[in-house]
Design a protein around this motif. Structure first.
Motif, short mmCIF file in Angstrom:
data_model
loop_
_atom_site.label_atom_id
_atom_site.label_comp_id
_atom_site.label_asym_id
_atom_site.label_seq_id
_atom_site.Cartn_x
_atom_site.Cartn_y
_atom_site.Cartn_z
N ILE A 162 0.86 -1.18 0.00
CA ILE A 162 0.00 0.00 0.00
C ILE A 162 0.90 1.24 0.00
O ILE A 162 1.80 1.35 0.83
N PRO A 163 0.68 2.18 -0.92
CA PRO A 163 1.53 3.38 -0.95
C PRO A 163 1.45 4.16 0.37
O PRO A 163 0.40 4.24 1.00
N ILE A 164 2.57 4.74 0.75
CA ILE A 164 2.64 5.54 1.97
C ILE A 164 1.58 6.65 1.96
O ILE A 164 0.95 6.91 2.98
N GLU A 165 1.38 7.27 0.82
CA GLU A 165 0.40 8.35 0.72
C GLU A 165 -0.99 7.86 1.12
O GLU A 165 -1.74 8.57 1.78
N GLN A 166 -1.34 6.65 0.71
CA GLN A 166 -2.64 6.09 1.08
C GLN A 166 -2.69 5.78 2.58
O GLN A 166 -3.69 6.05 3.24
N LEU A 167 -1.62 5.23 3.10
CA LEU A 167 -1.57 4.93 4.54
C LEU A 167 -1.68 6.21 5.37
O LEU A 167 -2.31 6.21 6.42
N GLU A 168 -1.09 7.29 4.89
CA GLU A 168 -1.17 8.56 5.60
C GLU A 168 -2.60 9.09 5.66
O GLU A 168 -2.96 9.80 6.59
N GLN A 169 -3.41 8.73 4.68
CA GLN A 169 -4.80 9.20 4.63
C GLN A 169 -5.75 8.36 5.47
O GLN A 169 -6.93 8.70 5.59
N MET A 170 -5.27 7.31 6.08
CA MET A 170 -6.13 6.39 6.83
C MET A 170 -6.28 6.84 8.29
O MET A 170 -5.98 6.10 9.22
N THR A 171 -6.77 8.08 8.46
CA THR A 171 -7.01 8.63 9.79
C THR A 171 -8.50 8.93 9.91
O THR A 171 -9.21 9.09 8.90
N LEU A 172 -8.98 9.05 11.14
CA LEU A 172 -10.39 9.38 11.35
C LEU A 172 -10.75 10.70 10.68
O LEU A 172 -11.82 10.83 10.08
N GLN A 173 -9.86 11.68 10.77
CA GLN A 173 -10.14 12.99 10.17
C GLN A 173 -10.29 12.89 8.66
O GLN A 173 -11.23 13.43 8.08
N HIS A 174 -9.37 12.20 8.00
CA HIS A 174 -9.46 12.07 6.54
C HIS A 174 -10.69 11.26 6.14
O HIS A 174 -11.35 11.57 5.14
N ILE A 175 -10.99 10.22 6.89
CA ILE A 175 -12.17 9.40 6.59
C ILE A 175 -13.43 10.25 6.75
O ILE A 175 -14.32 10.22 5.89
N TRP A 176 -13.52 11.02 7.82
CA TRP A 176 -14.66 11.89 8.05
C TRP A 176 -14.80 12.90 6.91
O TRP A 176 -15.89 13.12 6.39
N ASP A 177 -13.70 13.53 6.54
CA ASP A 177 -13.73 14.51 5.45
C ASP A 177 -14.24 13.88 4.15
O ASP A 177 -15.03 14.50 3.43
N ARG A 178 -13.80 12.68 3.85
CA ARG A 178 -14.28 11.98 2.64
C ARG A 178 -15.77 11.71 2.71
O ARG A 178 -16.49 11.87 1.73
#
Length: 90
Positions: free
Chosen positions: A69-85
Motif C-alpha cells: 500500500i503506498p505511503i500516501e494512502q496509509l497517511e490518509q487512513m485517519t479518522l479525520q481524513h475518513i470523516w472529510d471523505r
C-alpha cells in the motif's frame, strides 16, 4: 525495500490504520501487540505508538513495504481524513 508479506489484504474503504493493522494481525493469527512488534518494530509497552495516529516515517515505510500500500494512502487512513471523505461524498 523489504519483502512483501504473504498475506496483505487491501484496506477497506473507510478503515483507519489501526483497524487495518489489527485486521492484518488477525490474518496471521497473532495478537495485535506482537504483530506490531514483529512487523513494525513497535515495542509491546508502547501503547501510544500502537494506536498508529502519528506513526513515524519508518513505521509507515515498513507497513507500506509489507502490504504494497503506498505511503500516501496509509497517511490518509485517519479518522479525520475518513470523516472529510464521508462529508464530501454526502
Amino acid at each position: 525495500m523489504r519483502k512483501r508479506w504473504p498475506l496483505h489484504p487491501k484496506p477497506r474503504a473507510y478503515e483507519t490504520r489501526e483497524a487495518y493493522v489489527r485486521r492484518l494481525a488477525e490474518c496471521y493469527g497473532m495478537r495485535y501487540e506482537h504483530f506490531c512488534l514483529r512487523t513494525l518494530g513497535i515495542p509491546i509497552l508502547d501503547s501510544q505508538a500502537r494506536r498508529l495516529k502519528e506513526p513515524t516515517p519508518e513505521i509507515l515505510q515498513r507497513l507500506s513495504d509489507g502490504t504494497g500500500i503506498p505511503i500516501e494512502q496509509l497517511e490518509q487512513m485517519t479518522l479525520q481524513h475518513i470523516w472529510d471523505r464521508l462529508v464530501e461524498e454526502m
